[in-house]
Motif scaffolding. Structure first.
Motif, PDB file in Angstrom:
ATOM      1  N   PRO A   1      -3.500 -10.008  -6.958  1.00 36.29           N
ATOM      2  CA  PRO A   1      -4.456  -9.760  -8.049  1.00 36.29           C
ATOM      3  C   PRO A   1      -5.701  -9.005  -7.604  1.00 36.29           C
ATOM      4  N   TYR A   2      -6.059  -9.094  -6.329  1.00 35.39           N
ATOM      5  CA  TYR A   2      -7.250  -8.419  -5.826  1.00 35.39           C
ATOM      6  C   TYR A   2      -6.899  -7.109  -5.098  1.00 35.39           C
ATOM      7  N   TYR A   3      -5.680  -7.060  -4.537  1.00 31.16           N
ATOM      8  CA  TYR A   3      -5.266  -5.915  -3.705  1.00 31.16           C
ATOM      9  C   TYR A   3      -4.710  -4.768  -4.543  1.00 31.16           C
ATOM     10  N   LEU A   4      -3.882  -5.089  -5.529  1.00 35.52           N
ATOM     11  CA  LEU A   4      -3.250  -4.032  -6.322  1.00 35.52           C
ATOM     12  C   LEU A   4      -4.261  -3.152  -7.066  1.00 35.52           C
ATOM     13  N   PRO A   5      -5.302  -3.728  -7.670  1.00 34.49           N
ATOM     14  CA  PRO A   5      -6.258  -2.869  -8.409  1.00 34.49           C
ATOM     15  C   PRO A   5      -6.965  -1.848  -7.533  1.00 34.49           C
ATOM     16  N   LEU A   6      -7.040  -2.083  -6.220  1.00 34.63           N
ATOM     17  CA  LEU A   6      -7.703  -1.134  -5.330  1.00 34.63           C
ATOM     18  C   LEU A   6      -7.025   0.230  -5.354  1.00 34.63           C
ATOM     19  N   PHE A   7      -5.729   0.240  -5.628  1.00 33.83           N
ATOM     20  CA  PHE A   7      -4.963   1.488  -5.613  1.00 33.83           C
ATOM     21  C   PHE A   7      -4.810   2.092  -7.003  1.00 33.83           C
ATOM     22  N   LEU A   8      -5.387   1.440  -8.012  1.00 33.93           N
ATOM     23  CA  LEU A   8      -5.193   1.889  -9.386  1.00 33.93           C
ATOM     24  C   LEU A   8      -6.469   2.423 -10.008  1.00 33.93           C
ATOM     25  N   GLN A   9      -7.553   2.393  -9.270  1.00 32.37           N
ATOM     26  CA  GLN A   9      -8.837   2.864  -9.822  1.00 32.37           C
ATOM     27  C   GLN A   9      -8.841   4.398  -9.910  1.00 32.37           C
TER      28      GLN A   9
ATOM     29  N   ALA B   1       0.828  -1.205   0.000  1.00 30.27           N
ATOM     30  CA  ALA B   1       0.000   0.000   0.000  1.00 30.27           C
ATOM     31  C   ALA B   1       0.864   1.256   0.000  1.00 30.27           C
ATOM     32  N   ALA B   2       1.902   1.282   0.813  1.00 30.47           N
ATOM     33  CA  ALA B   2       2.759   2.467   0.895  1.00 30.47           C
ATOM     34  C   ALA B   2       3.410   2.771  -0.445  1.00 30.47           C
ATOM     35  N   ALA B   3       3.928   1.725  -1.102  1.00 28.56           N
ATOM     36  CA  ALA B   3       4.586   1.933  -2.391  1.00 28.56           C
ATOM     37  C   ALA B   3       3.605   2.453  -3.441  1.00 28.56           C
ATOM     38  N   LEU B   4       2.400   1.896  -3.461  1.00 36.46           N
ATOM     39  CA  LEU B   4       1.421   2.284  -4.467  1.00 36.46           C
ATOM     40  C   LEU B   4       0.869   3.687  -4.207  1.00 36.46           C
ATOM     41  N   VAL B   5       0.669   4.036  -2.948  1.00 36.82           N
ATOM     42  CA  VAL B   5       0.185   5.386  -2.626  1.00 36.82           C
ATOM     43  C   VAL B   5       1.219   6.436  -3.030  1.00 36.82           C
TER      44      VAL B   5
ATOM     45  N   ASP C   1       3.084   5.919 -14.057  1.00 34.94           N
ATOM     46  CA  ASP C   1       2.269   5.185 -15.022  1.00 34.94           C
ATOM     47  C   ASP C   1       1.708   3.905 -14.392  1.00 34.94           C
ATOM     48  N   ARG C   2       0.535   3.476 -14.873  1.00 31.94           N
ATOM     49  CA  ARG C   2      -0.114   2.282 -14.340  1.00 31.94           C
ATOM     50  C   ARG C   2       0.805   1.061 -14.411  1.00 31.94           C
ATOM     51  N   GLY C   3       1.522   0.905 -15.529  1.00 36.32           N
ATOM     52  CA  GLY C   3       2.430  -0.228 -15.669  1.00 36.32           C
ATOM     53  C   GLY C   3       3.555  -0.199 -14.647  1.00 36.32           C
ATOM     54  N   VAL C   4       4.042   1.005 -14.336  1.00 35.54           N
ATOM     55  CA  VAL C   4       5.096   1.141 -13.323  1.00 35.54           C
ATOM     56  C   VAL C   4       4.545   0.791 -11.949  1.00 35.54           C
ATOM     57  N   LEU C   5       3.333   1.224 -11.659  1.00 33.43           N
ATOM     58  CA  LEU C   5       2.727   0.913 -10.365  1.00 33.43           C
ATOM     59  C   LEU C   5       2.534  -0.589 -10.182  1.00 33.43           C
ATOM     60  N   LEU C   6       2.073  -1.249 -11.235  1.00 38.08           N
ATOM     61  CA  LEU C   6       1.905  -2.699 -11.157  1.00 38.08           C
ATOM     62  C   LEU C   6       3.244  -3.407 -10.977  1.00 38.08           C
ATOM     63  N   SER C   7       4.292  -2.838 -11.529  1.00 38.26           N
ATOM     64  CA  SER C   7       5.632  -3.409 -11.374  1.00 38.26           C
ATOM     65  C   SER C   7       6.184  -3.136  -9.986  1.00 38.26           C
ATOM     66  N   LEU C   8       5.754  -2.030  -9.380  1.00 39.98           N
ATOM     67  CA  LEU C   8       6.259  -1.625  -8.071  1.00 39.98           C
ATOM     68  C   LEU C   8       5.589  -2.368  -6.927  1.00 39.98           C
ATOM     69  N   GLY C   9       4.318  -2.745  -7.094  1.00 42.20           N
ATOM     70  CA  GLY C   9       3.541  -3.333  -6.006  1.00 42.20           C
ATOM     71  C   GLY C   9       4.201  -4.498  -5.283  1.00 42.20           C
ATOM     72  N   PRO C  10       4.661  -5.536  -6.010  1.00 42.90           N
ATOM     73  CA  PRO C  10       5.217  -6.709  -5.323  1.00 42.90           C
ATOM     74  C   PRO C  10       6.710  -6.609  -5.014  1.00 42.90           C
ATOM     75  N   LYS C  11       7.228  -5.422  -4.777  1.00 40.57           N
ATOM     76  CA  LYS C  11       8.671  -5.186  -4.641  1.00 40.57           C
ATOM     77  C   LYS C  11       9.294  -5.855  -3.417  1.00 40.57           C
ATOM     78  N   SER C  12       8.498  -6.225  -2.424  1.00 39.24           N
ATOM     79  CA  SER C  12       9.083  -6.714  -1.177  1.00 39.24           C
ATOM     80  C   SER C  12       9.127  -8.233  -1.056  1.00 39.24           C
ATOM     81  N   VAL C  13       8.848  -8.942  -2.153  1.00 38.81           N
ATOM     82  CA  VAL C  13       9.023 -10.398  -2.124  1.00 38.81           C
ATOM     83  C   VAL C  13      10.188 -10.768  -3.036  1.00 38.81           C
TER      84      VAL C  13
END
Length: 229
Positions: free
Chosen positions: A221-229, A105-109, A117-129
């Motif tokens: 898949p369910y959590y990331l879209p919440l921050f992209l709407q 959430a912190a990274a996406l906010v 860009d949306r593509g960058v945000l989707l790439s950034l979301g799972p950065k901690s695994v």
């Protein structure tokens, strides 16, 4: 010649890590992080000798292969600390889940604030695994795999350098809590630093890294879209 370079690079990489690990254990400064310092030393060596990343690649591929056995070897400190894990099972699970959700959430906010860009945000979301899982999560959700890999490495590097100092500043002394925090946020690199602190911290870091990876893969898949709407 290529075989000679392979052997030399493997020995140099091992030597750089052992030297920087000694510095870290001696002075305990976050700026003496072994992963960071040994990386800088090897880059400087390549620049000074005129050698390229392609020359170094065979040694890199060999050591990357060893990451598998090294990860499995984390089971040993975990086995030694199995009673600690059993005693703290619920706090461990809830802490890793909360940490995984918070770091995404912190990274996406921040990304939304910076109008990435949306593509960058989707790439950034799972950065901690860890990289293989993060790259697959990113790919399945429409992100860019190469960007995700870069974000994961940067996250691990920054977290392993600043994380221990920040935990100390916040007066977090428990090896269980420190290991969980480093493993959840900074995956393998954080776990490696936790293992330098103590076997218990390293074991908890390994547990956190594994739980965070599985949980993130399930909810992303369910959590990331919440921050992209």
């Amino acid at each position: 010649m290529s075989q000679v370079l392979f052997i030399v690079f493997v020995l140099l990489t091992l030597g750089a890590y052992l030297a920087t690990r000694w510095l870290f254990l001696t002075y305990r400064s976050p700026l003496l992080n072994p992963v960071f310092l040994s990386t800088v030393a090897l880059i400087a060596l390549l620049q000074a000798t005129g050698l390229t990343l392609e020359d170094y690649r065979p040694a890199k591929d060999f050591m990357t292969f060893l990451l598998g056995p090294a990860t499995v070897a984390l089971a040993l400190p975990l086995y030694h600390n199995r009673q600690v894990l059993t005693r703290h099972a619920l706090p461990v699970l809830s802490g890793v889940v909360a940490g995984s959700l918070t770091t995404m959430a912190a990274a996406l906010v921040v990304g939304r604030v910076l109008q990435l860009d949306r593509g960058v945000l989707l790439s950034l979301g799972p950065k901690s695994v860890t990289v293989p899982i993060a790259v697959e999560i990113s790919r399945l959700n429409g992100g860019e795999a190469s960007l995700t890999a870069a974000f994961v490495v940067a996250t691990g590097m920054i977290g392993s350098i600043a994380g221990p100092a920040l935990l100390t500043l916040c007066r977090v002394q428990s090896p269980v809590a420190r290991g969980l925090a480093l493993g959840t946020v900074s995956h393998g690199q954080g776990t490696a630093v936790a293992l330098l602190e103590s076997e218990t911290a390293g074991a908890m870091g390994g547990v956190a890294m594994a739980i965070a990876a599985v949980f993130t893969a399930l909810v992303a898949p369910y959590y990331l879209p919440l921050f992209l709407q």
